[in-house]
Scaffold this active site. Structure first.
Site, PDB file in Angstrom:
ATOM      1  N   LEU A   1      42.597  41.900  41.412  1.00  0.00           N
ATOM      2  CA  LEU A   1      41.177  42.007  41.748  1.00  0.00           C
ATOM      3  C   LEU A   1      40.853  43.363  42.370  1.00  0.00           C
ATOM      4  O   LEU A   1      39.840  43.529  43.038  1.00  0.00           O
ATOM      5  CB  LEU A   1      40.761  40.876  42.707  1.00  0.00           C
ATOM      6  CG  LEU A   1      41.011  39.454  42.184  1.00  0.00           C
ATOM      7  CD1 LEU A   1      40.552  38.431  43.213  1.00  0.00           C
ATOM      8  CD2 LEU A   1      40.303  39.220  40.851  1.00  0.00           C
TER       9      LEU A   1
ATOM     10  N   GLU B   1      44.574  57.784  42.046  1.00  0.00           N
ATOM     11  CA  GLU B   1      45.527  56.759  41.614  1.00  0.00           C
ATOM     12  C   GLU B   1      46.380  57.264  40.446  1.00  0.00           C
ATOM     13  O   GLU B   1      47.582  56.999  40.385  1.00  0.00           O
ATOM     14  CB  GLU B   1      44.802  55.466  41.225  1.00  0.00           C
ATOM     15  CG  GLU B   1      45.768  54.356  40.866  1.00  0.00           C
ATOM     16  CD  GLU B   1      45.291  52.960  41.238  1.00  0.00           C
ATOM     17  OE1 GLU B   1      45.969  52.007  40.830  1.00  0.00           O
ATOM     18  OE2 GLU B   1      44.261  52.825  41.920  1.00  0.00           O
TER      19      GLU B   1
ATOM     20  N   ASP C   1      37.812  50.026  37.413  1.00  0.00           N
ATOM     21  CA  ASP C   1      37.917  49.421  38.738  1.00  0.00           C
ATOM     22  C   ASP C   1      37.142  50.210  39.779  1.00  0.00           C
ATOM     23  O   ASP C   1      36.321  49.658  40.520  1.00  0.00           O
ATOM     24  CB  ASP C   1      39.384  49.321  39.166  1.00  0.00           C
ATOM     25  CG  ASP C   1      40.182  48.391  38.272  1.00  0.00           C
ATOM     26  OD1 ASP C   1      39.584  47.720  37.410  1.00  0.00           O
ATOM     27  OD2 ASP C   1      41.414  48.344  38.432  1.00  0.00           O
TER      28      ASP C   1
END
Length: 390
Positions: free
Chosen positions: A127, A163, A175
């Site tokens: 999530l 990231e 995301d």
């Protein structure tokens, strides 16, 4: 949560004078999985679950990071003069990576800061706890150091860059974009090739979105996520020998079927087939939702899972059981794996009068097979990352 954060900050750093509070959501993707790095469409929404933060500028060049979820690590200390990924920093490499990415944009903070976080996104659930933390850090830096030139989209891109390049996971933009741009009661129909997007209201008058956590934790850096991305890149390169395309998202299934034999490798062909088909499914699903056809939307969710299981091979036996059990319950409109895969969660749309049966059937069946409980979250769609009132 504000009180606990404030109390912890005072305990660690002596006072709360000059502190500011922030929140950054998690996200769930309703459909459009592994399309975001293939130039396709995605359809995620931000959640009211997320990561809370409290922060304050320092006068020196030291940064302190503390997680109330991972208090065994204590205070992680780093310096603006040494922005490198270190194993000892563990989770704090995510916010540190954002500071590093800010510096690459020419926005290195002029002083350090103290930062305490607490989140209610289950770790490793798919999530987007990492994206939530990255965008939270971006919002904190933008606010504390008054960097007005950076937009919310910039913060998403900075989070993705950090990231990819600081923490080594070649994730797409979905995301971080969802976390930064979320809107209450709306999903985001995003073209990841152009970053053009529109908000689409999610009006489930007689149903709820339920996330089921398999408790199989994934680590995308160490998993086959990067391998999948490379397989798609290889398939695209083969197709580009014959077609004038930039991404797999440029194709529909008819054209893909006509030219797929140029890929040669059967595994890479399957990966590309998923990317193309999932993009088309996502476009169709949003059309169905706009026309009020939630049943069609649910069927496309189910098809998405089959494709992720068989062609993209990012599911696992625990997730497949959760989905199979969900499909067996009357009143489940659709159910599928969500997130990067290799564990994590499913997302289901369940009619209100079937929710109890859904949780009982899926929960009992899962525990009977694997010996431990799955967790259920009935979620609400919330706004994107933001500063909170102290």
């Amino acid at each position: 949560m504000k009180e606990q954060l404030t109390a912890k900050f005072q305990e660690l750093f002596g006072s709360t004078e000059g502190t500011r509070l922030y929140f950054s959501p998690g996200r769930v993707n309703l459909i459009g999985e592994h399309t975001d790095y293939n130039g396709g469409h995605v359809f995620p929404c931000a959640l009211t679950l997320g990561t809370y933060g409290i922060a304050r500028k320092r006068k020196d060049r030291i940064m302190h990071f503390y997680s109330m979820n991972l208090d065994s690590f204590g205070i992680v200390e780093a310096s603006l003069d040494d922005l490198t990924n270190k194993e000892v920093y563990d989770w704090a490499n995510y916010p540190l990576g954002v500071v590093w990415a800010f510096s690459k944009r020419g926005y290195l903070p002029d002083t350090g800061f103290d930062m305490v976080i607490w989140g209610n996104i289950p770790n490793g659930s798919g999530l987007s706890s990492s994206a939530s933390l990255e965008v939270l850090t971006g919002v904190i830096l933008k606010d504390l150091f008054e960097i007005d030139k950076l937009s919310r989209t910039d913060l998403a891109l900075i989070g993705q860059y950090s990231e990819n390049n600081f923490n080594g996971c070649n994730c797409g933009i979905m995301d971080q974009f969802t976390v930064a741009m979320g809107k209450k009661d709306n999903a985001i129909f995003l073209d990841t090739a152009t970053l053009n997007f529109e908000y689409a209201p999610i009006e489930l008058d007689d149903a709820k979105i339920i996330i089921t956590n398999s408790k199989v934790k994934h680590n995308l850096v160490d998993s086959k996520y990067n391998e999948r991305r490379q397989e798609c890149a290889d398939a695209l390169a083969a197709l580009q020998e014959e077609l004038d395309i930039n991404t797999l998202g440029d194709l529909d299934m008819d054209i893909f079927d006509k030219f797929k034999d140029v890929i040669k490798d059967p595994v890479k062909t399957k990966r590309a087939k998923h990317a193309v088909a999932e993009n088309q499914r996502t476009i169709e699903a949003v059309k169905a939702l706009k026309s009020g056809d939630i049943i069609r939307f649910g069927k496309l969710m189910n098809q998405s899972h089959v494709s992720l299981r068989d062609d993209y091979e990012v599911s696992c036996e625990e997730i497949d059981l959760l989905v199979d059990l969900a499909w067996s319950v009357p009143g489940v409109i659709g159910s599928r794996i969500t997130g990067g895969g290799f564990g994590g969660c499913t997302v289901s749309i369940v009619k209100n009068d079937a929710i109890d049966t859904f949780m009982k059937t899926v929960g009992n069946g899962y525990k009977e097979c694997f010996g431990y409980d799955a967790d259920f979250y009935t979620v609400e769609i919330g706004d994107g990352a933001r500063k909170l009132d102290n």
